[in-house]
Design a protein around this motif. Sequence first.
Motif, PDB file in Angstrom:
ATOM      1  N   ALA A 108       0.816  -1.223   0.000  1.00  0.00           N
ATOM      2  CA  ALA A 108       0.000   0.000   0.000  1.00  0.00           C
ATOM      3  C   ALA A 108       0.843   1.265   0.000  1.00  0.00           C
ATOM      4  CB  ALA A 108      -0.941   0.002   1.204  1.00  0.00           C
ATOM      5  N   ARG A 109       2.082   1.187   0.471  1.00  0.00           N
ATOM      6  CA  ARG A 109       2.965   2.360   0.506  1.00  0.00           C
ATOM      7  C   ARG A 109       3.889   2.410  -0.714  1.00  0.00           C
ATOM      8  NH1 ARG A 109       2.790   0.168   5.425  1.00  0.00           N
ATOM      9  NH2 ARG A 109       4.798  -0.871   5.160  1.00  0.00           N
ATOM     10  N   GLY A 110       3.718   1.463  -1.642  1.00  0.00           N
ATOM     11  CA  GLY A 110       4.527   1.450  -2.849  1.00  0.00           C
ATOM     12  C   GLY A 110       5.850   0.724  -2.693  1.00  0.00           C
ATOM     13  N   ARG A 111       6.085   0.085  -1.550  1.00  0.00           N
ATOM     14  CA  ARG A 111       7.323  -0.660  -1.360  1.00  0.00           C
ATOM     15  C   ARG A 111       7.264  -1.972  -2.129  1.00  0.00           C
ATOM     16  NH1 ARG A 111       9.475  -4.533   2.102  1.00  0.00           N
ATOM     17  NH2 ARG A 111       7.511  -4.722   3.280  1.00  0.00           N
ATOM     18  N   THR A 112       8.352  -2.323  -2.802  1.00  0.00           N
ATOM     19  CA  THR A 112       8.389  -3.538  -3.610  1.00  0.00           C
ATOM     20  C   THR A 112       8.441  -4.777  -2.719  1.00  0.00           C
ATOM     21  OG1 THR A 112       9.522  -2.405  -5.412  1.00  0.00           O
ATOM     22  CG2 THR A 112       9.670  -4.802  -5.369  1.00  0.00           C
ATOM     23  N   LEU A 113       7.501  -5.698  -2.947  1.00  0.00           N
ATOM     24  CA  LEU A 113       7.453  -6.959  -2.217  1.00  0.00           C
ATOM     25  C   LEU A 113       8.182  -8.070  -2.955  1.00  0.00           C
ATOM     26  CD1 LEU A 113       3.682  -6.918  -1.160  1.00  0.00           C
ATOM     27  CD2 LEU A 113       5.662  -6.167   0.188  1.00  0.00           C
ATOM     28  N   ALA A 114       8.114  -8.041  -4.278  1.00  0.00           N
ATOM     29  CA  ALA A 114       8.783  -9.054  -5.103  1.00  0.00           C
ATOM     30  C   ALA A 114       8.924  -8.487  -6.502  1.00  0.00           C
ATOM     31  CB  ALA A 114       7.979 -10.351  -5.131  1.00  0.00           C
ATOM     32  N   ARG A 115      10.017  -8.863  -7.164  1.00  0.00           N
ATOM     33  CA  ARG A 115      10.334  -8.295  -8.473  1.00  0.00           C
ATOM     34  C   ARG A 115      11.045  -9.349  -9.307  1.00  0.00           C
ATOM     35  NH1 ARG A 115      11.860  -2.969 -10.359  1.00  0.00           N
ATOM     36  NH2 ARG A 115      13.491  -3.063 -11.945  1.00  0.00           N
ATOM     37  N   THR A 116      10.750  -9.369 -10.614  1.00  0.00           N
ATOM     38  CA  THR A 116      11.428 -10.330 -11.488  1.00  0.00           C
ATOM     39  C   THR A 116      11.455  -9.832 -12.924  1.00  0.00           C
ATOM     40  OG1 THR A 116      11.521 -12.647 -12.200  1.00  0.00           O
ATOM     41  CG2 THR A 116       9.342 -11.659 -12.034  1.00  0.00           C
ATOM     42  N   THR A 117      12.463 -10.264 -13.659  1.00  0.00           N
ATOM     43  CA  THR A 117      12.505 -10.069 -15.109  1.00  0.00           C
ATOM     44  C   THR A 117      12.427 -11.409 -15.833  1.00  0.00           C
ATOM     45  OG1 THR A 117      14.939 -10.075 -15.056  1.00  0.00           O
ATOM     46  CG2 THR A 117      13.829  -7.926 -14.955  1.00  0.00           C
ATOM     47  N   ALA A 118      12.142 -12.468 -15.096  1.00  0.00           N
ATOM     48  CA  ALA A 118      12.059 -13.804 -15.696  1.00  0.00           C
ATOM     49  C   ALA A 118      10.743 -14.024 -16.431  1.00  0.00           C
ATOM     50  CB  ALA A 118      12.226 -14.880 -14.617  1.00  0.00           C
ATOM     51  N   PHE A 119       9.689 -13.306 -16.031  1.00  0.00           N
ATOM     52  CA  PHE A 119       8.374 -13.477 -16.629  1.00  0.00           C
ATOM     53  C   PHE A 119       7.496 -12.321 -16.188  1.00  0.00           C
ATOM     54  CE2 PHE A 119       8.115 -15.292 -12.467  1.00  0.00           C
ATOM     55  CZ  PHE A 119       6.869 -14.905 -12.002  1.00  0.00           C
ATOM     56  N   THR A 120       6.322 -12.222 -16.810  1.00  0.00           N
ATOM     57  CA  THR A 120       5.267 -11.348 -16.308  1.00  0.00           C
ATOM     58  C   THR A 120       3.984 -12.156 -16.223  1.00  0.00           C
ATOM     59  OG1 THR A 120       4.532 -10.571 -18.486  1.00  0.00           O
ATOM     60  CG2 THR A 120       6.335  -9.355 -17.416  1.00  0.00           C
ATOM     61  N   GLY A 180      -5.287   2.395  -1.146  1.00  0.00           N
ATOM     62  CA  GLY A 180      -3.844   2.560  -0.982  1.00  0.00           C
ATOM     63  C   GLY A 180      -3.096   2.534  -2.297  1.00  0.00           C
ATOM     64  N   TRP A 181      -1.769   2.661  -2.196  1.00  0.00           N
ATOM     65  CA  TRP A 181      -0.866   2.795  -3.328  1.00  0.00           C
ATOM     66  C   TRP A 181      -1.374   3.922  -4.228  1.00  0.00           C
ATOM     67  CZ3 TRP A 181      -0.686   0.384  -8.616  1.00  0.00           C
ATOM     68  CH2 TRP A 181       0.556   0.609  -9.223  1.00  0.00           C
ATOM     69  N   GLN A 182      -1.478   3.700  -5.545  1.00  0.00           N
ATOM     70  CA  GLN A 182      -1.940   4.711  -6.496  1.00  0.00           C
ATOM     71  C   GLN A 182      -3.398   4.479  -6.908  1.00  0.00           C
ATOM     72  OE1 GLN A 182      -0.170   7.287  -7.518  1.00  0.00           O
ATOM     73  NE2 GLN A 182       1.856   6.728  -6.709  1.00  0.00           N
ATOM     74  N   THR A 183      -4.118   3.715  -6.118  1.00  0.00           N
ATOM     75  CA  THR A 183      -5.445   3.260  -6.539  1.00  0.00           C
ATOM     76  C   THR A 183      -6.404   4.417  -6.810  1.00  0.00           C
ATOM     77  OG1 THR A 183      -5.153   1.210  -5.295  1.00  0.00           O
ATOM     78  CG2 THR A 183      -7.393   1.790  -5.928  1.00  0.00           C
ATOM     79  N   ASP A 184      -6.459   5.412  -5.949  1.00  0.00           N
ATOM     80  CA  ASP A 184      -7.408   6.510  -6.162  1.00  0.00           C
ATOM     81  C   ASP A 184      -7.080   7.293  -7.431  1.00  0.00           C
ATOM     82  OD1 ASP A 184      -8.933   5.885  -3.967  1.00  0.00           O
ATOM     83  OD2 ASP A 184      -7.904   7.264  -2.622  1.00  0.00           O
TER      84      ASP A 184
END
Length: 412
Positions: free
Chosen positions: A88-100, A260-264
């Motif tokens: 909700a604060r925009g902090r990255t929980l998980a990230r990858t370039t292996a797939f989307t 939260g995040w950029q939802t609004d």
Amino acid sequence: MGETEPRTSVHNHRVLIVGAGIAGPTLAYWLAHHGFTPTVVERSRQVRGGGQAIDVHGRAVDVLTRMGLLDAAHAARTGVRGMDFVNARGRTLARTTAFTLTGGVAGSPDIELMRTDLATMLLDSTRATTEYVYGDHPVAIDQTASAVTVEFASGSAREFDLVVGADGVRSATRSIAFPADGHRLHRLGRYIAIGDVPNFLGYDRWETFYAAGPDRRVCYFAGAGSTRVMFSKTAPDLDVDRYDEEGLKALLRSHFAGDGWQTDRLLDEVTATPDFYFDDLRQVHMDAWHLGRVALVGDAGYCASPSSGLGTTLAIVGAYVLAGELAAAHGDHHLAFARYDRRMRPFVADCQERARRGGNLYITRPRFWLQLQQIRLSNLRPLRRVMTGLAAGSKGRIGMGVTFPDDDRGTA
């Protein structure tokens, strides 16, 4: 291209195709290739824009190759390089370039591109061989032993040898030509809302998922030349047909506002865009996709829903198989339609089952936690392949799960 030579003389060569989306023009291309005379009628007055990025998997890539469209499809790729999940604060929980989650495994032969780009390619490849009629649609279909008379909303009437409905999950062709008890709509209890938004986050070919709650997700997708947002929510009791567009926008806000995040900000953008799209996820189940001289292809006959990730693949493959069976049967529609049904049935069942299990976009809280771990581990080289396969899902494998009529003849 390894394809059989076009036939010059076939029975039942006058074919009306209802719908100029993906399945319709693909079918028109291959019918013309085999010596048939296709006419496509489309309710809208122009090529419809909008929509999310779509995937072309497995045997559908083979079809585009045989149409000479592979290079154009590659040039139109979204080019998305990777994905992440944020809180909700925009902090990255998980990230990858292996797939989307939308496009699948990086470096695979599968193609992710915008629906409008693919539709335009298919239309351009068929204009010289196909008659297109825009701003009209059938209102009555009368079959005899030798032909089909179709009455149109414009007041005109024309005779064809065969009619194929390629007009989507709410197919008018299906409603007109098939008995009311001949199909079943299975609602998956979720909906999606999609629209174009400005790239205010400044992303470069990237997508971000935000899990607003156990039953909601937001996806911000910035591909080459297009930035879009997708909202998805579990809503088992929603009857989307009761709402007009403004009502759907209000409903979306009521479900996601303040999340939260950029939802609004994204809610403001997507409800203001002219290509706002909202629909529930549903499947079409039928015991037969043909009745007399009328058949159905793509979502009209066997919609798997967007959660399968295989709707475009089904449309392209189904159109190719139907045209191929008509050619192999020299226009004998009884034989061709039955073969088409038998060949496609297991493939459709696999695609629909994947969607019922949730695909990889609509998952429970425990599976969401597991997916985050798979995404994290996919960045470790020894585990990249295994974790990518687990997290990205089975679209690639399922997409290969059908044989073509020309495969049987050894001419593919």
